[in-house]
Design a protein around this motif. Sequence first.
Motif, PDB file in Angstrom:
ATOM      1  N   ALA A  98       0.734  -1.112   0.541  1.00  0.00           N
ATOM      2  CA  ALA A  98       0.046   0.358   0.079  1.00  0.00           C
ATOM      3  C   ALA A  98       0.954   1.084  -0.071  1.00  0.00           C
ATOM      4  O   ALA A  98       0.451   2.693  -0.492  1.00  0.00           O
ATOM      5  CB  ALA A  98      -1.167  -0.008   1.440  1.00  0.00           C
ATOM      6  N   GLU A  99       2.084   1.184   0.520  1.00  0.00           N
ATOM      7  CA  GLU A  99       3.194   2.600   0.668  1.00  0.00           C
ATOM      8  C   GLU A  99       3.650   3.178  -0.649  1.00  0.00           C
ATOM      9  O   GLU A  99       3.313   3.701  -1.009  1.00  0.00           O
ATOM     10  CB  GLU A  99       4.116   2.500   1.941  1.00  0.00           C
ATOM     11  CG  GLU A  99       2.765   2.369   3.150  1.00  0.00           C
ATOM     12  CD  GLU A  99       3.639   2.363   4.872  1.00  0.00           C
ATOM     13  OE1 GLU A  99       5.209   1.344   3.775  1.00  0.00           O
ATOM     14  OE2 GLU A  99       4.283   2.296   5.468  1.00  0.00           O
ATOM     15  N   LEU A 100       3.899   1.721  -1.131  1.00  0.00           N
ATOM     16  CA  LEU A 100       4.228   1.829  -2.276  1.00  0.00           C
ATOM     17  C   LEU A 100       3.509   2.261  -3.496  1.00  0.00           C
ATOM     18  O   LEU A 100       4.102   3.116  -4.493  1.00  0.00           O
ATOM     19  CB  LEU A 100       5.120   0.648  -2.791  1.00  0.00           C
ATOM     20  CG  LEU A 100       5.317   0.284  -3.967  1.00  0.00           C
ATOM     21  CD1 LEU A 100       6.788   1.166  -4.566  1.00  0.00           C
ATOM     22  CD2 LEU A 100       6.677  -0.979  -4.452  1.00  0.00           C
ATOM     23  N   SER A 107       1.470   6.241  -7.503  1.00  0.00           N
ATOM     24  CA  SER A 107       0.167   6.819  -7.723  1.00  0.00           C
ATOM     25  C   SER A 107       0.243   8.596  -7.499  1.00  0.00           C
ATOM     26  O   SER A 107       0.441   9.475  -8.449  1.00  0.00           O
ATOM     27  CB  SER A 107      -0.827   6.657  -6.466  1.00  0.00           C
ATOM     28  OG  SER A 107      -2.178   7.619  -6.911  1.00  0.00           O
ATOM     29  N   GLN A 108       1.651   8.799  -6.659  1.00  0.00           N
ATOM     30  CA  GLN A 108       2.024  10.415  -6.704  1.00  0.00           C
ATOM     31  C   GLN A 108       3.039  10.701  -7.807  1.00  0.00           C
ATOM     32  O   GLN A 108       2.904  11.378  -8.597  1.00  0.00           O
ATOM     33  CB  GLN A 108       3.050  10.735  -5.673  1.00  0.00           C
ATOM     34  CG  GLN A 108       3.863  11.650  -5.137  1.00  0.00           C
ATOM     35  CD  GLN A 108       4.722  12.457  -4.108  1.00  0.00           C
ATOM     36  OE1 GLN A 108       4.173  11.412  -3.074  1.00  0.00           O
ATOM     37  NE2 GLN A 108       5.236  13.001  -4.367  1.00  0.00           N
ATOM     38  N   THR A 109       3.653   9.676  -7.667  1.00  0.00           N
ATOM     39  CA  THR A 109       4.271   9.877  -9.421  1.00  0.00           C
ATOM     40  C   THR A 109       4.038  10.094 -10.560  1.00  0.00           C
ATOM     41  O   THR A 109       3.779  10.795 -11.367  1.00  0.00           O
ATOM     42  CB  THR A 109       5.698   8.452  -9.974  1.00  0.00           C
ATOM     43  OG1 THR A 109       6.368   8.493  -8.295  1.00  0.00           O
ATOM     44  CG2 THR A 109       5.832   8.806 -10.589  1.00  0.00           C
ATOM     45  N   ARG A 110       2.526   9.416 -10.718  1.00  0.00           N
ATOM     46  CA  ARG A 110       1.191   9.060 -11.863  1.00  0.00           C
ATOM     47  C   ARG A 110       0.671  10.349 -11.575  1.00  0.00           C
ATOM     48  O   ARG A 110       0.822  11.378 -12.882  1.00  0.00           O
ATOM     49  CB  ARG A 110       0.123   8.033 -11.943  1.00  0.00           C
ATOM     50  CG  ARG A 110       1.085   6.857 -12.001  1.00  0.00           C
ATOM     51  CD  ARG A 110      -0.435   5.726 -12.136  1.00  0.00           C
ATOM     52  NE  ARG A 110      -0.906   5.531 -11.344  1.00  0.00           N
ATOM     53  CZ  ARG A 110      -0.554   4.676 -10.145  1.00  0.00           C
ATOM     54  NH1 ARG A 110       0.214   4.139 -10.880  1.00  0.00           N
ATOM     55  NH2 ARG A 110      -0.957   4.329  -9.688  1.00  0.00           N
ATOM     56  N   ASP A 111       0.620  10.976 -10.334  1.00  0.00           N
ATOM     57  CA  ASP A 111       0.091  12.928 -11.066  1.00  0.00           C
ATOM     58  C   ASP A 111       1.227  13.458 -11.225  1.00  0.00           C
ATOM     59  O   ASP A 111       0.898  14.984 -11.386  1.00  0.00           O
ATOM     60  CB  ASP A 111      -0.531  13.217  -8.958  1.00  0.00           C
ATOM     61  CG  ASP A 111      -1.633  11.750  -8.707  1.00  0.00           C
ATOM     62  OD1 ASP A 111      -2.395  11.455  -9.673  1.00  0.00           O
ATOM     63  OD2 ASP A 111      -1.559  12.032  -7.026  1.00  0.00           O
ATOM     64  N   GLU A 112       2.269  13.606 -10.570  1.00  0.00           N
ATOM     65  CA  GLU A 112       3.423  14.568 -10.788  1.00  0.00           C
ATOM     66  C   GLU A 112       3.634  14.390 -12.349  1.00  0.00           C
ATOM     67  O   GLU A 112       3.385  15.260 -13.313  1.00  0.00           O
ATOM     68  CB  GLU A 112       4.539  14.119 -10.641  1.00  0.00           C
ATOM     69  CG  GLU A 112       4.711  14.063  -8.575  1.00  0.00           C
ATOM     70  CD  GLU A 112       5.943  13.839  -7.975  1.00  0.00           C
ATOM     71  OE1 GLU A 112       6.650  13.620  -9.030  1.00  0.00           O
ATOM     72  OE2 GLU A 112       5.897  13.318  -7.245  1.00  0.00           O
TER      73      GLU A 112
END
Length: 353
Positions: A232-234, A239-244
Amino acid sequence: MKHIFFRVISVMCLAAGLTGCTGVSYYAQSLKGHVDIMTARQNVARLIADPSTPETLRVQMASASAIRQFATDELALPDNPSYRSYVDIGRDYVTLAVFAAPEFSLTPVVKCFPVFGCVPYRAFFSRDSARKTAAELQQQGLDVYVSGVTAYSTLGWSSDPLLSTMFSRDETHLAGLVFHELAHQRIYVDDDSAFNEAFAVAVERTGVRKWLRAAGDAAGLRRYETDLTRSAELAAQLSQTRDELSKIYGELGTVAQKRAGKAAAIERLRRRYQQMRNKRWGGYRGYDAWFEAPINNAKLAASSVYNERVPAFLRLFDLCSGDYPRFYAAVGRIGALNKADRGEALETARSCE
């Protein structure tokens, strides 16, 4: 990553017949690969009873048989011949899945097939065919990711066997694979891989927890929960990188600027992973191989297929009080909605009914 994403549905031209399909060679290798496996099946019960069966294999088959029965008795998964036979395929992966995405987009290239609908990958039993296809896609300027697959489902069209690749780790891992693949036979919605995979992951996770509790394996349950926490943490980092990246691709700028922004975002992901691994995970290196290999849009898009909707399915499972038949009925009702309404209905569900 932990099979990221690496269970795949065999795609064969069952409805139209090989001569009526486009890409005849692709369907031919799919059909041949599957038929070769089906003709090599050995009955699990007979392997257990046969005194000539090597002891290691006998123990594996006994464990797999118990897991398979648990799936039907306790998880209300299909009671059919699937995973009651075994094939040693003599290699590390049963198929290779080829994912592709544009250089500046996280939307995967979707391929549509008769019977099974549209999926964001192509699966190959032939390593050479997978590599050739990957090279062709790269020549088109696409980001490409090739992943080894250890299990697959024909959605009940044939009696899927246990494969030697499914025994690469421990019993918990095997149980998760069996529960996941049988879940695809229970419910499958055409042309919605994100829905199908997240549903199967939810059945896998709740099923493994129930199986470990029934076995009284408290230590195994703790290990499994730790693995899920790391996963989940990974997933949150990905997800953060996809948003960026989505922001970078949506902004005005030159190709060179977008490429530089993309490379920087991926490098930030690598650094965040190293920090998380060393500080939060106590040096756990289980995902190192995934990060040491190239990371691109196709690889990041593949990860989202298996992860984004899992929390919503788990919440729905809780709303159904952990009752699998009620849960499946609720998922079936949501799955019957058109695609535009399906995701919202899942995310906003307030009851099991």
